[in-house]
Design a protein around this motif. Structure first.
Motif, mmCIF file in Angstrom:
data_model
loop_
_atom_site.group_PDB
_atom_site.id
_atom_site.type_symbol
_atom_site.label_atom_id
_atom_site.label_comp_id
_atom_site.label_asym_id
_atom_site.label_seq_id
_atom_site.Cartn_x
_atom_site.Cartn_y
_atom_site.Cartn_z
ATOM 1 N N LEU A 273 6.337 8.954 -10.582
ATOM 2 C CA LEU A 273 5.221 8.407 -9.824
ATOM 3 C C LEU A 273 5.650 8.116 -8.393
ATOM 4 N N SER A 274 4.802 8.500 -7.457
ATOM 5 C CA SER A 274 5.022 8.231 -6.031
ATOM 6 C C SER A 274 3.965 7.233 -5.567
ATOM 7 N N PHE A 275 4.436 6.083 -5.092
ATOM 8 C CA PHE A 275 3.528 5.050 -4.568
ATOM 9 C C PHE A 275 3.786 4.920 -3.074
ATOM 10 N N GLY A 276 2.961 5.593 -2.318
ATOM 11 C CA GLY A 276 3.263 5.749 -0.897
ATOM 12 C C GLY A 276 2.564 4.758 -0.015
ATOM 13 N N GLY A 277 3.307 3.726 0.303
ATOM 14 C CA GLY A 277 2.829 2.710 1.192
ATOM 15 C C GLY A 277 2.449 1.438 0.481
ATOM 16 N N VAL A 278 3.390 0.847 -0.277
ATOM 17 C CA VAL A 278 3.154 -0.484 -0.828
ATOM 18 C C VAL A 278 3.636 -1.525 0.171
ATOM 19 N N TYR B 44 2.671 12.963 2.255
ATOM 20 C CA TYR B 44 2.024 12.117 3.262
ATOM 21 C C TYR B 44 0.953 11.248 2.604
ATOM 22 N N PRO B 45 1.335 10.286 1.786
ATOM 23 C CA PRO B 45 0.347 9.359 1.225
ATOM 24 C C PRO B 45 -0.306 8.583 2.357
ATOM 25 N N SER B 46 -1.632 8.513 2.340
ATOM 26 C CA SER B 46 -2.321 8.059 3.546
ATOM 27 C C SER B 46 -3.528 7.177 3.283
ATOM 28 N N ALA B 47 -3.904 6.484 4.361
ATOM 29 C CA ALA B 47 -5.176 5.764 4.423
ATOM 30 C C ALA B 47 -5.770 6.075 5.792
ATOM 31 N N PHE B 48 -6.078 7.348 6.011
ATOM 32 C CA PHE B 48 -6.606 7.801 7.299
ATOM 33 C C PHE B 48 -7.969 7.176 7.548
ATOM 34 N N THR B 49 -8.185 6.714 8.778
ATOM 35 C CA THR B 49 -9.511 6.216 9.127
ATOM 36 C C THR B 49 -10.514 7.369 9.070
ATOM 37 N N TYR B 50 -11.781 7.031 8.902
ATOM 38 C CA TYR B 50 -12.802 8.067 8.740
ATOM 39 C C TYR B 50 -12.869 8.971 9.974
ATOM 40 N N GLN B 51 -12.816 8.365 11.165
ATOM 41 C CA GLN B 51 -12.968 9.141 12.388
ATOM 42 C C GLN B 51 -11.804 10.102 12.597
ATOM 43 N N THR B 52 -10.579 9.604 12.462
ATOM 44 C CA THR B 52 -9.420 10.459 12.680
ATOM 45 C C THR B 52 -9.270 11.471 11.548
ATOM 46 N N GLY B 53 -9.648 11.079 10.353
ATOM 47 C CA GLY B 53 -9.562 11.998 9.229
ATOM 48 C C GLY B 53 -10.503 13.178 9.381
ATOM 49 N N ALA B 54 -11.730 12.896 9.797
ATOM 50 C CA ALA B 54 -12.719 13.966 9.974
ATOM 51 C C ALA B 54 -12.243 14.981 11.006
ATOM 52 N N ALA B 55 -11.546 14.514 12.015
ATOM 53 C CA ALA B 55 -11.118 15.400 13.096
ATOM 54 C C ALA B 55 -9.790 16.102 12.817
ATOM 55 N N HIS B 56 -8.836 15.395 12.191
ATOM 56 C CA HIS B 56 -7.459 15.884 12.192
ATOM 57 C C HIS B 56 -6.774 16.046 10.842
ATOM 58 N N TRP B 57 -7.286 15.430 9.790
ATOM 59 C CA TRP B 57 -6.569 15.347 8.516
ATOM 60 C C TRP B 57 -6.103 16.709 7.994
ATOM 61 N N PHE C 53 0.250 8.619 -5.342
ATOM 62 C CA PHE C 53 -0.763 7.636 -4.970
ATOM 63 C C PHE C 53 -0.726 7.357 -3.470
ATOM 64 N N PRO C 54 -1.867 6.940 -2.904
ATOM 65 C CA PRO C 54 -1.958 6.817 -1.449
ATOM 66 C C PRO C 54 -1.324 5.542 -0.888
ATOM 67 N N GLU C 55 -1.237 5.529 0.394
ATOM 68 C CA GLU C 55 -0.825 4.336 1.130
ATOM 69 C C GLU C 55 -1.745 3.177 0.762
ATOM 70 N N ALA C 56 -1.158 1.981 0.671
ATOM 71 C CA ALA C 56 -1.918 0.775 0.334
ATOM 72 C C ALA C 56 -2.546 0.853 -1.050
ATOM 73 N N CYS D 249 1.582 8.575 5.874
ATOM 74 C CA CYS D 249 0.403 8.575 6.734
ATOM 75 C C CYS D 249 0.667 8.983 8.187
ATOM 76 N N TYR D 250 0.770 8.039 9.102
ATOM 77 C CA TYR D 250 0.876 8.311 10.538
ATOM 78 C C TYR D 250 2.083 9.174 10.878
ATOM 79 N N ASP D 251 3.088 9.205 10.007
ATOM 80 C CA ASP D 251 4.239 10.085 10.209
ATOM 81 C C ASP D 251 3.818 11.540 10.374
ATOM 82 N N ILE D 252 2.660 11.896 9.833
ATOM 83 C CA ILE D 252 2.215 13.282 9.861
ATOM 84 C C ILE D 252 2.004 13.795 11.282
ATOM 85 N N ARG D 253 1.752 12.891 12.214
ATOM 86 C CA ARG D 253 1.493 13.301 13.591
ATOM 87 C C ARG D 253 2.773 13.624 14.368
#
Length: 310
Positions: A109-114, A209-222, A69-72, A187-191
């Motif tokens: 179960l992996s809960f990444g970013g509670v 890398y459970p994440s909540a990437f913003t739309y802008q950064t995700g479109a460019a880098h995810w 599961f993702p961050e948050a 998430c941000y650890d991926i960078r």
């Protein structure tokens, strides 16, 4: 729901990977299955938990031995005070529900970013990746070491994780799971390739890398970042993701995916809530590492060695 099947056949002739998205699962071998989950968390904890329960049920039906599961995944509020106020300790009701869910479904179960409440600290919490085994026991808790701070005055977007999150201080050794040795990140650890290389050096076969990437950064880098981490470490990479609009301030990119050690995307979610499932074949991983022994070619005499942590 769209069915998307991709067969990754790369130059080493490993004809075992099937990427599946939708309601059917195609299994080529008797290897364990991993499920990545995608959701749109809001500030409603109960609704988020209902979504998680539904996705676990779907993962179970599709014979996954572990779901990510993702961050948050617990909640995503729109202001600092609410984020801190809503946080719970690891023995709180939310994580207790997660543990019961794992036990009832006989699934890891992996809960990444509670959002983990830290003692009596009224101002800061921890962004914690919790791994729960199929007996309902917490096997590891990784606390995010790289905090995402970003203020774009042109767009008016300000996301300062350090305003309310206590920075983690430790890279943890991988955990042995039904799909292999799992290294935890968020998430941000991926960078920061240093953490992925450290986890590989500690024995990881799968990076998360459970994440909540913003739309802008995700479109460019995810996808680029995820595939790079897989290629450079020769590990599977599993990245659950938040997707869509959480509130008026926040939109996430989505595109949760699983990538093999060759860098091929073998499973990916669409843009809505759902799951995707893929085999984790450690035989392929071992062959890739054998046929391209990058670790043996590292010029450690010229650059610092990333040492295993004690």
């Amino acid at each position: 729901m769209m069915i998307r099947v991709q067969v990754a056949i790369h130059s080493l002739q490993y004809f075992k990977h099937y990427s599946v998205q939708g309601t059917r699962t195609i299994v080529s071998m008797s290897n364990p299955l991993a499920a990545i989950c995608q959701m749109t968390s809001t500030s409603d904890k109960n609704k988020n938990l209902e979504t998680i329960c539904s996705l676990v049920n779907e993962a179970k039906q599709r014979h996954a031995s572990i779901a990510f599961f993702p961050e948050a995944c617990d909640y995503l509020a729109d202001n600092k005070s609410s984020i801190v106020e809503m946080a719970e300790p690891l023995d709180g009701s939310t994580v207790t529900a997660y543990k019961k869910l794992a036990c009832d479904n006989d699934m890891w179960l992996s809960f990444g970013g509670v959002h983990e409440k830290l003692g009596n600290d009224a101002e800061r919490i921890s962004n914690s990746h919790i791994l729960i085994n199929n007996k309902g026991d917490i096997t590891q808790v990784y606390r995010k070491i790289h905090l995402f701070d970003m203020e774009n005055k042109e767009t008016g977007v300000r996301l300062m994780e350090s305003d309310y999150v206590q920075q983690g201080s430790e890279i943890l050794p991988p955990v042995t799971t039904p799909i292999g040795k799992l290294g935890l990140s968020i998430c941000y650890d991926i960078r920061f390739p240093e953490i992925s290389l450290a986890l590989r050096n500690m024995g990881s076969q799968i990076l998360t890398y459970p994440s909540a990437f913003t739309y802008q950064t995700g479109a460019a880098h995810w996808e680029v970042l995820l595939r790079a981490r897989a290629i450079e470490t020769q590990c599977y990479v599993i990245a659950a993701a938040q997707t869509g609009a959480h509130n008026k301030k926040r939109v996430s990119w989505g595109h949760a995916m699983i990538i093999d050690p060759w860098g091929a995307v073998i499973a990916q979610c669409a843009e809505k809530t759902g799951i995707a499932v893929a085999e984790i074949d450690l035989e392929i991983l071992n062959k890739i590492r054998k046929n391209m022994p990058c670790d043996e070619h590292r010029r450690t005499d010229l650059y610092p060695v990333i040492q295993p942590l004690k």
